[in-house]
Design a protein around this motif. Sequence first.
Motif, mmCIF file in Angstrom:
data_model
loop_
_atom_site.group_PDB
_atom_site.id
_atom_site.type_symbol
_atom_site.label_atom_id
_atom_site.label_comp_id
_atom_site.label_asym_id
_atom_site.label_seq_id
_atom_site.Cartn_x
_atom_site.Cartn_y
_atom_site.Cartn_z
ATOM 1 N N TYR A 85 64.785 50.785 7.800
ATOM 2 C CA TYR A 85 65.283 51.025 6.637
ATOM 3 C C TYR A 85 64.048 50.603 5.592
ATOM 4 C CZ TYR A 85 68.356 50.844 2.230
ATOM 5 O OH TYR A 85 68.906 51.106 1.229
ATOM 6 N N ILE A 86 63.393 49.538 5.901
ATOM 7 C CA ILE A 86 61.873 49.119 4.995
ATOM 8 C C ILE A 86 61.062 50.310 5.299
ATOM 9 C CG2 ILE A 86 60.068 47.400 5.287
ATOM 10 C CD1 ILE A 86 62.607 46.270 4.222
ATOM 11 N N SER A 87 61.019 50.677 6.363
ATOM 12 C CA SER A 87 60.092 51.919 6.525
ATOM 13 C C SER A 87 60.602 53.319 5.667
ATOM 14 C CB SER A 87 59.900 52.396 8.130
ATOM 15 O OG SER A 87 61.102 52.997 8.314
ATOM 16 N N GLN A 88 61.996 53.268 5.534
ATOM 17 C CA GLN A 88 62.272 54.513 4.708
ATOM 18 C C GLN A 88 62.018 54.153 3.221
ATOM 19 O OE1 GLN A 88 63.499 57.237 5.476
ATOM 20 N NE2 GLN A 88 64.889 58.003 4.220
ATOM 21 N N ILE A 89 61.974 52.834 2.872
ATOM 22 C CA ILE A 89 61.635 52.428 1.311
ATOM 23 C C ILE A 89 59.961 52.989 1.319
ATOM 24 C CG2 ILE A 89 61.228 50.624 -0.085
ATOM 25 C CD1 ILE A 89 63.748 49.244 0.981
ATOM 26 N N ILE A 90 59.200 52.397 2.109
ATOM 27 C CA ILE A 90 57.888 52.730 2.260
ATOM 28 C C ILE A 90 57.692 54.246 2.160
ATOM 29 C CG2 ILE A 90 55.654 52.456 3.355
ATOM 30 C CD1 ILE A 90 56.822 49.932 4.381
ATOM 31 N N PHE A 91 58.437 55.003 2.994
ATOM 32 C CA PHE A 91 58.278 56.314 2.915
ATOM 33 C C PHE A 91 58.580 57.051 1.687
ATOM 34 C CE2 PHE A 91 60.649 60.430 3.391
ATOM 35 C CZ PHE A 91 59.458 61.327 4.030
ATOM 36 N N LEU A 92 59.436 56.661 1.029
ATOM 37 C CA LEU A 92 59.738 57.266 -0.216
ATOM 38 C C LEU A 92 58.712 56.796 -1.430
ATOM 39 C CD1 LEU A 92 63.634 56.198 -0.569
ATOM 40 C CD2 LEU A 92 62.665 58.456 -0.131
ATOM 41 N N SER A 93 58.235 55.675 -1.347
ATOM 42 C CA SER A 93 57.353 55.256 -1.958
ATOM 43 C C SER A 93 56.175 56.241 -1.770
ATOM 44 C CB SER A 93 56.915 53.699 -1.796
ATOM 45 O OG SER A 93 58.119 53.004 -2.116
ATOM 46 N N TYR A 94 55.503 56.349 -0.622
ATOM 47 C CA TYR A 94 54.511 57.261 -0.421
ATOM 48 C C TYR A 94 54.719 58.478 -0.934
ATOM 49 C CZ TYR A 94 51.797 54.554 3.110
ATOM 50 O OH TYR A 94 51.019 53.341 3.733
ATOM 51 N N ALA A 95 55.840 59.146 -0.982
ATOM 52 C CA ALA A 95 56.153 60.546 -1.275
ATOM 53 C C ALA A 95 55.888 60.664 -2.620
ATOM 54 C CB ALA A 95 57.540 60.878 -0.829
ATOM 55 N N VAL A 96 56.383 59.752 -3.537
ATOM 56 C CA VAL A 96 56.240 60.095 -4.991
ATOM 57 C C VAL A 96 54.798 59.879 -5.528
ATOM 58 C CG1 VAL A 96 58.355 59.080 -5.450
ATOM 59 C CG2 VAL A 96 56.508 57.419 -5.508
ATOM 60 N N PHE A 97 53.997 59.302 -4.649
ATOM 61 C CA PHE A 97 52.687 59.115 -5.005
ATOM 62 C C PHE A 97 51.647 60.198 -4.871
ATOM 63 C CE2 PHE A 97 53.503 54.551 -4.986
ATOM 64 C CZ PHE A 97 53.849 54.469 -6.039
ATOM 65 N N ILE A 98 52.354 61.325 -3.815
ATOM 66 C CA ILE A 98 51.527 62.485 -3.387
ATOM 67 C C ILE A 98 50.930 63.259 -4.360
ATOM 68 C CG2 ILE A 98 51.712 64.593 -2.449
ATOM 69 C CD1 ILE A 98 53.542 63.374 -0.226
ATOM 70 N N GLY A 99 51.683 63.670 -5.486
ATOM 71 C CA GLY A 99 51.225 64.391 -6.639
ATOM 72 C C GLY A 99 49.848 63.631 -7.529
ATOM 73 N N GLY A 100 49.927 62.658 -7.621
ATOM 74 C CA GLY A 100 48.894 61.808 -8.270
ATOM 75 C C GLY A 100 47.610 61.638 -7.437
ATOM 76 N N PHE A 101 47.762 61.387 -5.946
ATOM 77 C CA PHE A 101 46.704 61.556 -5.075
ATOM 78 C C PHE A 101 46.148 62.847 -4.912
ATOM 79 C CE2 PHE A 101 45.095 62.174 -1.003
ATOM 80 C CZ PHE A 101 44.249 61.148 -0.830
ATOM 81 N N MET A 102 46.977 64.097 -4.908
ATOM 82 C CA MET A 102 46.110 65.171 -4.916
ATOM 83 C C MET A 102 45.405 65.575 -5.995
ATOM 84 S SD MET A 102 46.740 66.282 -1.937
ATOM 85 C CE MET A 102 46.252 68.032 -2.120
ATOM 86 N N ALA A 103 46.032 65.250 -7.368
ATOM 87 C CA ALA A 103 45.309 65.325 -8.498
ATOM 88 C C ALA A 103 43.955 64.700 -8.519
ATOM 89 C CB ALA A 103 46.205 65.025 -9.796
ATOM 90 N N ASN A 104 44.074 63.330 -8.054
ATOM 91 C CA ASN A 104 42.688 62.704 -8.077
ATOM 92 C C ASN A 104 41.634 63.288 -7.064
ATOM 93 O OD1 ASN A 104 43.650 60.804 -9.950
ATOM 94 N ND2 ASN A 104 44.367 59.276 -8.307
#
Length: 414
Positions: A182-201
């Motif tokens: 469950y903790i890993s799922q929280i981390i996974f969701l957090s990773y996902a929402v940062f993808i757009g910003g990472f790709m822009a940078n």
Amino acid sequence: MINFIERIKSYSKRKDAADMAICAWKSADEEVYANFCKRIDAVAKGNTSVMMDIYLMMWDCVPPEALMMYNWLSDFANGKDVSDIANQQWAGQYTETIARCITNKCLWIGINVKTGMVELLTSPKSELLMVHSETPIEIWNRLPQELRSYLIGQLDMFMRNSKGCYLLSKLERKMVYQFLTYISQIIFLSYAVFIGGFMANLYDRVMEKKEDLAYCMYHFVVFDHGLSRMAKLLNHLLNSEEVDHGDILLIKSCVTLLVNRSIEMGAETKADWENTVERCNPEIWKEVMFALRKIKGKRGNKKVIQSLDDILIGDKERIKLGILLFLEENTEDINLAYLLKSLVKSDKIKASTRYMTFHRAIEQFSQRHYGHDIPQKRYGEIKELTLNGSQMGNSYTKAKRIIDRWTDYFINNG
């Protein structure tokens, strides 16, 4: 830093611009790229310096909100007091979105990788990267059996060495397993929402800072079968005698990711991967073939991105000077069809070159936009014609005059 996602809303135009810029750079910097490839090949011999350079560059592209989250997780894992951090926006502007998704199983997080937009939705959308939360039991049961067995073994070993944990019952141990997933799922969701910003940078890094390493990576992955070449490196590591069960699981997971992403971006086909793993370790072969079974291949003509240097034959600098003269003298879009015909007749470009490949190369070279519908249609009309017939109309007579003149020019100046 300039945010190109905001500057250019059209993802396809942004991608084409980046692709063409990378191809033009590679044609001018062959030695730099060749050295990068040597460093990649050296990974199989234990020299991982290029991987560290790539890691550091990627780390610089991580959005500030993600760095805050990593620090929070690090403090939490090391047993530090995180009460103050817990009251803050530990995932930046996306904290509430992630929290609502976790507490409401009916909600999905939709990430538009092309624009960076993140939104909560009640149902999946095909054009978005969709993620949602699951219960600990659902997460645990969805893990591959081999991975579950490995995690159980590692966690049991950890708990046996931890004071008090050896007293846990079988049910309590299972609850620990599910809690960690469950903790890993929280981390996974957090990773996902940062993808757009990472790709822009990362895009800004390529297009604005023009770093050689970023250019090399881009060309390697998109145009040079880089992901399948990385799979061969992983296969080499798997065949060494220094890997344990955990290493094998990690390598297999990486290979599956490489297969999925390479086909998704159009850098590889199913046939490419089948050829790649013919001589690989059986474990790699099985992982690739299983991944291919679940992937739908992309059909249709693949967009070819090449710079003018990539498609010209002969003295490229002299030919490009002639092309500039042609473009100054013939400004109408339709004349690009006659330019390509002249270059093909003078053997400066292969006859098999598609018109749109040439058109994109000309736009990148001249830094001008040309409409493609009319010249593409005209090139299709004249491609196989000799233009010598007596019944040709005025437009064809004009076309023949332009083509003959510039065919002679390129023969004598290329």
